[in-house]
Design a protein around this motif. Structure first.
Motif, short mmCIF file in Angstrom:
data_model
loop_
_atom_site.label_atom_id
_atom_site.label_comp_id
_atom_site.label_asym_id
_atom_site.label_seq_id
_atom_site.Cartn_x
_atom_site.Cartn_y
_atom_site.Cartn_z
N GLY A 14 8.08 -13.37 -6.45
CA GLY A 14 7.67 -14.66 -5.89
C GLY A 14 7.25 -14.59 -4.45
O GLY A 14 6.49 -15.43 -3.97
N ARG A 15 7.73 -13.57 -3.72
CA ARG A 15 7.36 -13.43 -2.31
C ARG A 15 5.92 -12.98 -2.15
O ARG A 15 5.21 -13.43 -1.26
N LYS A 16 5.49 -12.07 -3.02
CA LYS A 16 4.13 -11.55 -2.94
C LYS A 16 3.19 -12.24 -3.93
O LYS A 16 1.99 -11.99 -3.92
N LYS A 17 3.78 -13.09 -4.83
CA LYS A 17 2.99 -13.73 -5.88
C LYS A 17 2.27 -12.66 -6.69
O LYS A 17 1.04 -12.69 -6.85
N GLU A 18 3.05 -11.74 -7.23
CA GLU A 18 2.46 -10.58 -7.89
C GLU A 18 3.34 -10.07 -9.02
O GLU A 18 4.56 -10.12 -8.95
N ARG A 19 2.68 -9.55 -10.06
CA ARG A 19 3.39 -8.94 -11.17
C ARG A 19 3.87 -7.55 -10.79
O ARG A 19 3.34 -6.91 -9.90
N GLY A 20 4.86 -7.09 -11.52
CA GLY A 20 5.37 -5.75 -11.28
C GLY A 20 6.28 -5.31 -12.41
O GLY A 20 6.39 -5.98 -13.43
#
Length: 216
Positions: free
Chosen positions: A165-171
């Protein structure tokens, strides 16, 4: 000379001198705008990592050299729990180089088109868009997570898709198997090795590589 790293702060204990330690993902030049859009689109079933997850060495795990002739990774290292971990616990994100794989037709024409094709540290993040995370050349403690085969009867952890949620990115992340998985709610005890299943595809590809090498 100390091992290279990305960002300030200490290195994990027993970190190898030949591999850069990173605290955030590294992005390959092979990624296009469509890949970036996919990375920024949250899947409905992705687990959101805790907002207070630290950037840097994970206090839940320890990289430990293995000196056991019966262990498949003898002479290498494994990842061990530093405290009891409950079922479903998020342990740490799997960090490496986020990259795009060449299209099948291009790969067929050029056997050297995909530099990640034979990596033992490459995880698939989005099969439809050909996005992966490769920790072969750089990564964090998660790259030392071994397959359970030859070590235990079953895995006690899993690779799981996450949303940062901090980077708005999947991982991807390493998590303790939940109560509904084969771990049956046992969790991981302090001092136990954290083990996942690499999957049949991984071992099938390695057997094919071995056979091709034997034919040379």
């Amino acid at each position: 000379m100390p091992p290279p790293r990305s960002g300030p702060g200490p290195l994990p204990r027993n970190w190898p001198t030949n591999s850069p330690y990173i605290v955030t993902p590294v992005y390959s030049k092979s990624l296009s705008s469509s890949h970036d859009s996919s990375l920024r689109t949250r899947p409905s079933d992705a687990f959101e990592i805790p907002a207070n997850s630290p950037r840097g060495p994970c206090q839940l795990v320890r990289v430990t050299p293995i000196a056991n002739p019966s262990h498949p990774a003898n002479g290498q290292s494994g990842l061990f729990a530093t405290k009891d971990l409950k079922p479903g616990t998020f342990i740490l994100q799997y960090l490496g180089e986020i990259h795009a794989s060449p299209t099948p037709s291009f790969s067929t024409q050029n056997s050297n088109a995909d530099p990640h094709a034979h990596s033992d540290y490459d995880l698939s993040l989005d099969r439809e868009h050909g996005i992966g995370i490769d920790a072969a050349k750089m990564g964090n403690e998660a790259r030392f997570t071994n397959d359970y085969r030859g070590i235990a009867e079953k895995p006690n952890a899993e690779f799981r898709e996450i949303w940062d949620g901090r980077k708005k990115e999947r991982g991807m992340a390493v998590c303790v198997l939940g109560e509904g998985k084969s771990g049956k709610g046992k969790g991981i005890r302090k001092g136990e090795e954290i083990l996942v299943s690499y999957g049949r595809g991984f071992w099938g590809a390695r057997r094919a590589d071995d056979e091709n090498t034997a034919d040379v």
